[in-house]
Design a protein around this motif. Structure first.
Motif, PDB file in Angstrom:
ATOM      1  N   PRO A 237       7.244  30.103  48.188  1.00 24.63           N
ATOM      2  CA  PRO A 237       6.270  30.423  49.257  1.00 24.63           C
ATOM      3  C   PRO A 237       6.397  31.853  49.768  1.00 24.63           C
ATOM      4  CG  PRO A 237       7.509  28.419  49.778  1.00 24.63           C
ATOM      5  CD  PRO A 237       8.049  28.928  48.490  1.00 24.63           C
ATOM      6  N   GLU A 238       7.625  32.407  49.815  1.00 23.92           N
ATOM      7  CA  GLU A 238       7.791  33.761  50.347  1.00 23.92           C
ATOM      8  C   GLU A 238       7.170  34.808  49.426  1.00 23.92           C
ATOM      9  OE1 GLU A 238       9.949  31.354  49.788  1.00 23.92           O
ATOM     10  OE2 GLU A 238      11.950  32.073  50.267  1.00 23.92           O
ATOM     11  N   ALA A 239       6.867  34.405  48.173  1.00 25.00           N
ATOM     12  CA  ALA A 239       6.341  35.386  47.233  1.00 25.00           C
ATOM     13  C   ALA A 239       4.890  35.714  47.513  1.00 25.00           C
ATOM     14  CB  ALA A 239       6.480  34.863  45.808  1.00 25.00           C
ATOM     15  N   ASP A 240       4.243  34.878  48.296  1.00 25.54           N
ATOM     16  CA  ASP A 240       2.845  35.116  48.618  1.00 25.54           C
ATOM     17  C   ASP A 240       2.768  36.185  49.698  1.00 25.54           C
ATOM     18  OD1 ASP A 240       0.238  35.107  49.183  1.00 25.54           O
ATOM     19  OD2 ASP A 240       0.126  33.023  49.869  1.00 25.54           O
ATOM     20  N   PRO A 241       2.151  37.332  49.391  1.00 23.38           N
ATOM     21  CA  PRO A 241       2.115  38.404  50.380  1.00 23.38           C
ATOM     22  C   PRO A 241       1.355  37.998  51.640  1.00 23.38           C
ATOM     23  CG  PRO A 241       0.719  38.938  48.509  1.00 23.38           C
ATOM     24  CD  PRO A 241       1.488  37.717  48.136  1.00 23.38           C
ATOM     25  N   HIS A 242       0.628  36.892  51.575  1.00 22.89           N
ATOM     26  CA  HIS A 242      -0.140  36.478  52.749  1.00 22.89           C
ATOM     27  C   HIS A 242       0.512  35.316  53.476  1.00 22.89           C
ATOM     28  CE1 HIS A 242      -2.851  39.003  50.665  1.00 22.89           C
ATOM     29  NE2 HIS A 242      -2.979  38.164  49.683  1.00 22.89           N
ATOM     30  N   SER A 243       1.735  34.988  53.084  1.00 15.36           N
ATOM     31  CA  SER A 243       2.365  33.838  53.726  1.00 15.36           C
ATOM     32  C   SER A 243       2.596  34.156  55.195  1.00 15.36           C
ATOM     33  CB  SER A 243       3.693  33.512  53.053  1.00 15.36           C
ATOM     34  OG  SER A 243       4.537  34.619  53.126  1.00 15.36           O
ATOM     35  N   GLY A 244       2.216  33.231  56.018  1.00 20.05           N
ATOM     36  CA  GLY A 244       2.417  33.421  57.447  1.00 20.05           C
ATOM     37  C   GLY A 244       1.449  34.398  58.067  1.00 20.05           C
ATOM     38  N   HIS A 245       0.477  34.844  57.314  1.00 18.65           N
ATOM     39  CA  HIS A 245      -0.521  35.739  57.877  1.00 18.65           C
ATOM     40  C   HIS A 245      -1.887  35.105  57.754  1.00 18.65           C
ATOM     41  CE1 HIS A 245       2.143  39.344  58.015  1.00 18.65           C
ATOM     42  NE2 HIS A 245       2.789  38.582  57.166  1.00 18.65           N
ATOM     43  N   GLY A 246      -2.749  35.428  58.655  1.00 17.89           N
ATOM     44  CA  GLY A 246      -4.079  34.848  58.597  1.00 17.89           C
ATOM     45  C   GLY A 246      -5.088  35.771  57.939  1.00 17.89           C
ATOM     46  N   ASP A 247      -4.598  36.782  57.229  1.00 21.84           N
ATOM     47  CA  ASP A 247      -5.522  37.822  56.781  1.00 21.84           C
ATOM     48  C   ASP A 247      -5.673  37.839  55.263  1.00 21.84           C
ATOM     49  OD1 ASP A 247      -3.211  40.631  56.815  1.00 21.84           O
ATOM     50  OD2 ASP A 247      -2.999  38.551  56.182  1.00 21.84           O
TER      51      ASP A 247
END
Lengths: 177, 481, 430
Positions: free
Chosen positions: B468-478
């Motif tokens: 999951p941390e590999a997703d540059p959008h993890s934890g972001h709504g953008d």
């Protein structure tokens, strides 16, 4: 003069940080710069402004060559050089020549694809300033780096440092050439 | 949810009503491990001391492999008569073993290529080992057709298998499926090695740097040589990923074509029970079925020994079990259709061939095949079974056995009872044949043990990329792309 | 989800407006369908029962194939626990509403087996004189029929068709009900129930579809056999359904419904599936042709010979159709769909999809119509008035299918809003 160093290497700790940093470096107009990541990050190409890869062109040429090789080889050996009737089949037919041509298509495509990838990446390249950095071990493990090269026409040590700091770099080091 | 923000038009009202019922996806790496944990875990296997069990298994595998070496040496020096085949069964264990091993290899390519195209991210934990399995299985498979020609040097002399100009001025017969096989299997072997190697490059670079840091210059240089100077550059990743995707794209039709062409060996002939049009997809499904059986047989012990439960999770096992269930059922469909069309086609020879399979001299083999291939996988309908690792492992052995018997049934029953009753026979393998086949498990074991000792058994870069941390959008709504 | 909440007010307007025009389109489709069916019936007076019945069989097999393809795609979605295709699945669920209507439209063919036995399927009349189609003796005297008589009879035709349509309609109903009910109650049990029906439905549909296509199409020439046949039909069905799905997708996009829902990656993935099944179809069809060609047994090759040369050795029109299938059903889609930009193009994809659906029809024609033989045993040429009856049948049955779809579409949500994977589908990337 900036040519005593290869460039700047800035550390970022997460995929999302480097993603945003890459967007900023791209928007600042740099051309000779790169990201060092332990794995391909989805969407980073877009953030960096890297265009879609040219590898498929190599593959296509390889595939066409393979198919032609197969068909012409079977025509040459069976219908031209030494015609021989076997099993009541014609000397040449694209039907029975198909399986082998198909295999050769794939074989040649594979070689062309890999060759194309190495060529476009200019590998093998066992010497590179980035590889000399002591941080590269982490760069292939769990950390992310942006490298801005000194040969970039827009490169200015102070301004590049400022840009990277502003982009949220945790640590910036200079790479020797 | 950024699409609305990017669209020039207002989002449809329906989006406001979206409220998914909760059904979380299984995580692919459990216990919330970090990137570094993955590196340490996988590199640690190579960097640590050689465990005692490894030496023991290696010695046993070498001993078993020696059976193949001795058996083949005896065959080459004496003649192909040391094997049990004789008229009318001129293809027997050799071809059975060939198809068996080639089929096993297919799961590796399936996992690395087809599942890659289908974006089945769970493949990442098992694809490296499965690809290694493919290559070693192809090695084991190639032994048999090459040596069953007896005077094996004919197989390598120019002009016999590959079209080189030779003193007899003749060319191979390109109208023969056996010649197609030569091209198919050699292409398959080559492309599998290339694909495997390309996948290894980033991981070899990791090992290069780690050994360098640890002061082991020799190993660093060795891994570094093969790592090609990889430095994790994203400009490289861009081309690399494209090349990898294309290789996956071409490996998919390749793996299908290989077993298709193997099936052509039989299906273009006129032998009852061999000539049937469903053979290509049926052989491919069977190959995937047996290959996944072998993947489970290999991975379950590895998982236990190296404590890889966080990387090969219950979800992975579930997926593999379900593929075995699906392909086993497809194979069952093919058995059924074959029987049905043997009746429907109203060809008495075809009809006899199938009745003979089920109730003739080789009925025992047929019913072993049905039991192992059609009935065994049905247990995987039940979650309780899939959760029981030991049971899954045992059932996977049944799958392997069943698929060996499938090839035996197809090849031997049809040949032993062909058109002329006067030439009917009963085939039994010779001791040399049995030991040669037995030895190939040793050959496979030796190669596989070397692999797990010296190469990263899982693709670190790919595993990290699905965390999951590999997703540059993890934890972001953008999110945007 | 907060971003959506902010945009509701501005966009609510567009969603409700087309509802009335939609029922208008549905009625138009039904009218067109009825006109097609009536025109087909009128054809009976022009070309006689036999030719029209074959044409109508072509039309109904084509649309049933597409419906079955949609059923398979819904089940494949569930069995893989797929994410991105959730949006698309809803339209297939809507499409499945045509299943009972297809069953109804099949009834005339079943009735014909009683009223005029032997007209379509020779074996429905054991006293059928084979001399009419270049053979000799009656069906009852044909040893190949005698061997197969356990299967090739009116009774088994009725039973197989009934089981097939009943089962498919039941499955369609289950998937539709569970999916639509979930929209309102958001109960996860519906997802599990759909998976249960998938587990039952996949083997059932595989077997019943094989049996039906053998009886309906393959047994038109009951001497011929091929174990691949069911798989061939499956490949065609899924291609047809994917094409219809693509056309619907772009239609909804152009209407504005899919704005903010659909993105390039849905187009890409959908295009990839179309590409994959193009290759799969080619693989299956090539293998079947190739194995029969290589083995060269007259019992099998006659089926392809009929479709290439007449008994006097003359190359016939069906030979060109065969080549058209090779290029139209494989080469052209393969070469276009392989390109990344094409898969994203909302101009190209519906055209390619329509073309694939059209060639699927030609493929069905290729399998059905040559069994309509002259007294010499040759097939009637491809180019004949029968093409008109095929066209009217396709419009007729198709009109009913589109009507059923539009009716269902109007009654259901655009996307399965409470589906556990809908979020994934809306943010589908890569």
């Amino acid at each position: 003069m900036a040519d005593s160093i290869y460039g700047l290497m800035a550390r970022f700790d997460s995929a999302s940080e480097i993603f945003h940093a890459a967007e900023q470096v791209r928007n600042a107009g740099y051309k000779h710069w790169d990201c060092i990541t332990p794995f391909p990050i989805h969407g980073l190409d877009g953030a960096m402004g890297v265009r879609r890869s040219h590898v498929p062109k190599f593959s296509l040429i390889g595939g066409l060559t393979g198919f032609t090789t197969g068909m012409s080889m079977i025509w040459f050996t069976g219908a031209f050089d030494y015609p021989l009737i076997v099993g009541g089949k014609p000397y040449f037919s694209p039907l029975f020549a198909f399986p082998i041509s198909y295999e050769l298509t794939i074989l040649f495509t594979a070689f062309a694809t890999i060759g194309g990838m190495f060529l476009l990446n200019w590998l093998p390249q066992h010497y590179h300033p980035v590889l000399k950095s002591k941080d590269i071990t982490r760069g292939l493990d769990d950390t992310f780096y942006v490298v801005i090269e000194a040969r970039d026409p827009k490169f200015d040590l102070a301004r590049a440092k400022a840009l990277l700091t502003q982009a949220g770099a945790k640590e910036i080091s200079e790479l020797e050439a | 949810m950024a699409h609305s923000a990017h669209s020039e038009h207002a989002a449809p009202a329906i989006l406001a009503e979206v409220n998914p019922a909760p059904l979380p996806r299984a995580t692919l790496v459990e216990s919330k491990r970090s990137f570094n944990w993955v590196t340490e875990k996988i590199c640690g296997i190579i960097e640590g001391p050689t465990p005692r069990w490894w030496w023991i298994s290696f010695a046993v595998s070498c001993f078993v492999a020696s059976f193949t070496v001795i058996g083949i040496a005896y065959l080459v020096s004496t003649g192909v008569g040391v094997w049990g085949h004789a008229n009318p069964v001129n293809w027997a264990w050799d071809i059975v073993n060939f198809v068996f091993w080639i089929g096993i290899g297919h799961a590796g390519t399936l996992i690395s290529a087809i599942l890659c195209l289908l974006r089945q991210k769970w493949r990442t934990s098992i694809n490296r080992a499965a690809e290694a399995m493919t290559i070693f299985a192809v090695v084991c498979a190639a032994i048999f057709p090459v040596f069953h020609v007896g005077r094996v040097w004919f197989a390598v002399l120019p002009g016999y298998l590959f079209p080189f100009p030779n003193s007899n001025a003749i060319w191979p017969n390109f109208r023969s499926p056996l010649e197609w096989d030569v091209f198919a299997v050699s292409t398959y072997g080559t492309v599998s090695v290339l694909f495997w190697y390309i996948g290894l490059i980033p991981d070899l670079a990791v090992l290069r740097d780690r050994f360098y840091k640890a002061g082991n210059k020799f190993k660093s240089a060795l891994y570094g040589f093969f790592a090609m100077g990889w430095r994790g550059s994203n400009r490289h990743w861009s081309n690399y990923e494209m090349a990898y995707l294309i290789l996956a794209g071409i490996s998919t039709p390749l793996v299908l074509s290989v077993h298709t062409i193997v099936s052509f060996d039989f299906a273009v002939s006129l032998i009852p029970g061999w000539h049937t049009t469903i053979f290509p997809p049926y052989f491919v499904a069977g190959a995937i079925f047996s290959g996944f059986g072998m993947v489970i047989t290999l991975m379950m012990p590895l998982r236990a020994i190296f404590r890889l439960e966080d990387l090969i999770t219950q979800y992975h096992i579930d997926c593999m079990c379900k593929i075995i269930l699906a392909t086993g059922t497809i194979v069952g469909y093919a058995y059924g259709i074959e029987f049905f069309i043997a009746w429907y086609g109203s060809n008495p020879y075809e009809g006899f061939a199938f009745i003979n399979r089920a109730f003739g001299h080789y009925a025992w083999a047929y019913w072993i095949m049905i039991t192992c291939n059609v009935i065994t996988p049905q247990f995987f309908w039940f979650k309780k079974v899939r959760n029981n690792i030991v049971l899954v492992w045992i059932l996977s052995i049944f799958v392997n056995v069943g698929m060996w018997f499938e090839r035996f049934v197809i090849i031997v029953t049809s040949l032993a009872r062909d058109y002329l009753p006067s030439s009917w026979g009963y085939y039994s393998p010779s001791a040399v044949e049995i030991f040669t086949f037995f030895g190939t498990f040793g050959v496979f074991g030796v190669l596989f043990l070397l692999f797990i000792r010296f190469l990263p058994i899982m693709p670190m870069a790919e595993i990290k990329a699905v965390m999951p941390e590999a997703d540059p959008h993890s934890g972001h709504g953008d999110s945007k792309h | 989800m907060s971003t959506h909440a902010a945009t509701i007010s501005s966009a609510t307007v567009s969603a409700s407006a087309p509802a009335s025009s939609l029922s208008g389109s549905a009625n138009k489709a039904l009218t067109l369908g009825i006109i097609g069916l009536v025109a087909t019936a009128a054809g009976l007076a022009v070309s006689g029962g036999k030719a029209v019945a074959f044409s109508y069989l072509t039309g109904i097999v084509f649309w049933t194939g597409i419906a079955l393809g949609a059923l398979f795609l819904v089940m494949i979605h569930h069995v893989f626990d797929a994410g991105w295709s959730t949006v698309l699945r809803r339209q297939f669920e809507n499409w499945l509403s045509c299943m009972p209507w297809l069953a109804l439209l099949f009834v005339p063919l079943i009735i014909s087996a009683f009223v005029a036995p032997g007209m379509i399927w020779k074996w429905t009349d054991p006293s059928y004189d084979l001399a009419q189609v270049g053979g000799h003796g009656t069906v009852a005297q044909d040893v190949l029929w005698v061997k197969k008589s356990g299967l090739l009879s009116t009774t088994s035709l009725v039973i197989a068709t009934f089981i097939g349509f009943a089962g498919w309609s039941l499955l369609a109903n289950r998937f539709r009900t569970h999916s639509f009910t979930q929209d309102t109650d958001g109960d996860i049990a519906h997802t599990h129930a759909s998976r249960f029906w998938t587990a039952v439905g996949l083997p059932f549909t595989a077997l019943s579809m094989t049996l039906c296509v053998i009886l309906w199409v393959k047994a038109l020439d009951y001497h011929w056999y091929s174990t691949m046949y069911g798989v061939w039909f499956f490949a065609g069905c899924v291609r047809g359904a994917l094409s219809v799905g693509m056309i619907i997708t772009v239609w909804l996009w152009n209407r504005g419904d899919y704005k903010g829902i659909l993105n390039n990656n849905h187009m890409h993935s959908h295009g990839m599936l179309m590409f994959a099944f193009t290759v799969f179809w080619a693989y299956i069809t090539f293998s079947q042709y190739f194995l029969i060609y290589m083995a060269n047994i007259p019992e099998e090759t006659f089926w392809y010979s009929l479709r290439e040369i007449n008994t006097d050795g003359q190359f016939n029109t069906w030979g060109y159709v065969g080549f058209f299938l090779l290029f139209g059903h494989f080469v052209a889609p393969f070469l276009t769909l392989i390109h990344y930009p094409v898969k994203l193009s909302k101009t190209w994809m519906p055209r390619i999809a329509a073309f694939i659906a059209f060639v699927f029809l030609v493929d069905v024609i290729y399998n059905v119509m040559p069994s309509l033989k002259k007294i010499t045993g040759d097939a009637y040429p491809f180019t004949s008035i029968n093409l008109l009856w095929i066209a009217t049948s396709v419009v007729g049955v198709g009109g009913v299918c589109v009507w059923a779809y539009l009716n269902s579409f109007a009654k259901t949500k655009l996307i399965p809003i409470r589906d556990p994977r809908i979020g994934e589908s809306l943010t589908h990337h890569e």
